[in-house]
Enzyme design. Structure first.
Site, mmCIF file in Angstrom:
data_model
loop_
_atom_site.group_PDB
_atom_site.id
_atom_site.type_symbol
_atom_site.label_atom_id
_atom_site.label_comp_id
_atom_site.label_asym_id
_atom_site.label_seq_id
_atom_site.Cartn_x
_atom_site.Cartn_y
_atom_site.Cartn_z
ATOM 1 N N ASP A 117 47.012 9.135 74.207
ATOM 2 C CA ASP A 117 48.197 9.686 75.111
ATOM 3 C C ASP A 117 47.548 10.479 75.973
ATOM 4 O OD1 ASP A 117 48.037 11.533 72.934
ATOM 5 O OD2 ASP A 117 49.874 11.117 72.283
ATOM 6 N N HIS A 153 56.793 11.275 65.115
ATOM 7 C CA HIS A 153 56.329 10.598 66.203
ATOM 8 C C HIS A 153 54.987 10.129 66.162
ATOM 9 C CE1 HIS A 153 55.703 14.127 68.848
ATOM 10 N NE2 HIS A 153 54.633 13.715 68.954
ATOM 11 N N GLU A 189 58.461 9.142 70.887
ATOM 12 C CA GLU A 189 59.623 9.890 70.507
ATOM 13 C C GLU A 189 60.717 9.117 69.583
ATOM 14 O OE1 GLU A 189 58.752 13.010 70.127
ATOM 15 O OE2 GLU A 189 58.400 13.721 72.313
ATOM 16 N N ASP A 229 58.714 15.215 64.209
ATOM 17 C CA ASP A 229 59.810 14.442 64.145
ATOM 18 C C ASP A 229 59.554 12.979 63.690
ATOM 19 O OD1 ASP A 229 58.812 13.650 66.402
ATOM 20 O OD2 ASP A 229 60.327 14.225 67.735
HETATM 21 C C1 GLP Z 1 51.435 15.437 69.844
HETATM 22 C C2 GLP Z 1 50.445 14.417 70.103
HETATM 23 C C3 GLP Z 1 50.461 13.475 68.800
HETATM 24 C C4 GLP Z 1 50.062 14.539 67.520
HETATM 25 C C5 GLP Z 1 51.208 15.397 67.437
HETATM 26 C C6 GLP Z 1 50.996 16.400 66.483
HETATM 27 O O1 GLP Z 1 52.554 14.994 69.935
HETATM 28 N N1 GLP Z 1 50.790 13.543 71.156
HETATM 29 O O2 GLP Z 1 49.253 12.293 69.024
HETATM 30 O O3 GLP Z 1 49.897 13.655 66.542
HETATM 31 O O4 GLP Z 1 50.944 16.365 68.816
HETATM 32 O O5 GLP Z 1 49.990 17.349 66.753
HETATM 33 P P1 GLP Z 1 49.495 18.495 65.750
HETATM 34 O O6 GLP Z 1 48.384 17.665 65.004
HETATM 35 O O7 GLP Z 1 48.862 19.401 66.369
HETATM 36 O O8 GLP Z 1 50.720 18.656 64.645
#
Ligand code: GLP
Length: 271
Positions: free
Chosen positions: A67, A138, A143, A136
């Site tokens: 993304d 995702h 989402e 959450d």
């Molecule tokens: C964002 C990214 C996800 C990632 C998530 C969790 O939403 N788009 O791909 O998994 O953050 O991030 P973190 O690993 O910093 O908790």
């Protein structure tokens, strides 16, 4: 699903590194899907060290990131493209033309996203997709409420995700409200999935993903429908799971199973 529970973040990264290296070397997994976020940082550091030691070669590997924020150019310090350069790409021998990224500054979102999927198809699809998970539940930026068949497109970020991201931006108004993301269906098309999660703040999301119903309210729960998933988590992220003793029993027991079967066949005079 293969659920692997390790003591801490370092052990999670080590397991993930061994798996990624194994797939690149032995299974010709030359098309990788990559996540951003804090979770994969230790894995990326290990990959960089492994490359330095000559353990992995990326010269014919292609990468697709999950993304990108809408409205951030690739040289913006908070863009995911910049994050990948800082934390992984600069340390390995990936060819720049083999780095595939959604362009958050595109003037034609539809064409950009269709083209991204076409690039994956041309290369025969993603062989190994690595994933983090949001609090959450995702995956990518899919989402709660996103169709489990969704394809690459733009997504509206939830207030929770926007709040989680605020710490990275000087002004609240700078925090992106939309992103481009591979869809859940796109992610499920990968031949193999590797989901990483660490820390107690991911415990609810992991419990919902592995032991809750398959629901668009937790898009990671769609992983239950994929035939080849490894989930590597630390004890803190695993703390709300109920089926833990079974996961521990089944993790990596294929060798013991093969021995048992060979013995049974020998006893029955089949070998
Ligand atoms: C964002 C990214 C996800 C990632 C998530 C969790 O939403 N788009 O791909 O998994 O953050 O991030 P973190 O690993 O910093 O908790």
């Amino acid at each position: 699903m293969n659920v692997v529970i390790r003591a801490n973040e370092d052990e999670v990264a080590l397991y993930a590194y061994d798996l990624v290296r194994d797939r690149i070397i032995h299974e010709q997994a030359k098309v990788l899907g990559l996540p951003t976020g804090s979770t994969p940082l230790k894995l990326y550091a290990r990959i960089a060290e492994g490359f330095k030691r000559g353990e992995i070669d990326f010269s014919d590997v292609h990468t697709f990131n999950l993304d990108e924020y809408l409205g951030l150019p690739e040289d913006h310090p908070q863009s995911y493209r910049y994050f990948m350069e800082e934390n992984l790409f600069q340390f390995i021998n990936l060819k720049s033309e083999n780095i595939h990224f959604l362009d958050g500054m595109t003037d034609d979102i539809g064409a950009e996203c269709e083209d991204y999927e076409a690039q994956m198809d041309e290369l025969g699809g993603i062989k190994l997709q690595i994933l983090g998970i949001g609090r959450d539940g995702h995956i990518g930026f899919n989402e709660p409420g996103t169709s489990l068949n969704s394809r690459t497109g733009y997504v509206t970020l939830t207030e929770g995700t926007i709040a989680d991201n605020k710490r990275f931006f000087a002004e609240d108004e700078d925090v992106p409200r939309w992103a481009l993301s591979m869809g859940v269906g796109t992610i499920l098309d990968a031949r193999e999935l590797l989901l990483l999660a660490t820390g107690a703040n991911k415990a609810d999301a992991i419990a919902a993903t592995l032991e809750g119903p398959v629901t668009s309210m937790c898009t990671a729960s769609a992983l239950q429908l994929h035939p080849d998933v490894t989930v590597v988590i630390d004890e803190a992220a695993a703390s709300k799971l109920k089926n833990t003793s079974y996961y521990k029993k089944t993790a990596d027991d294929s060798e013991a199973m093969a021995k048992y079967l060979a013995n049974a066949r020998r006893k029955a005079g089949l070998e």
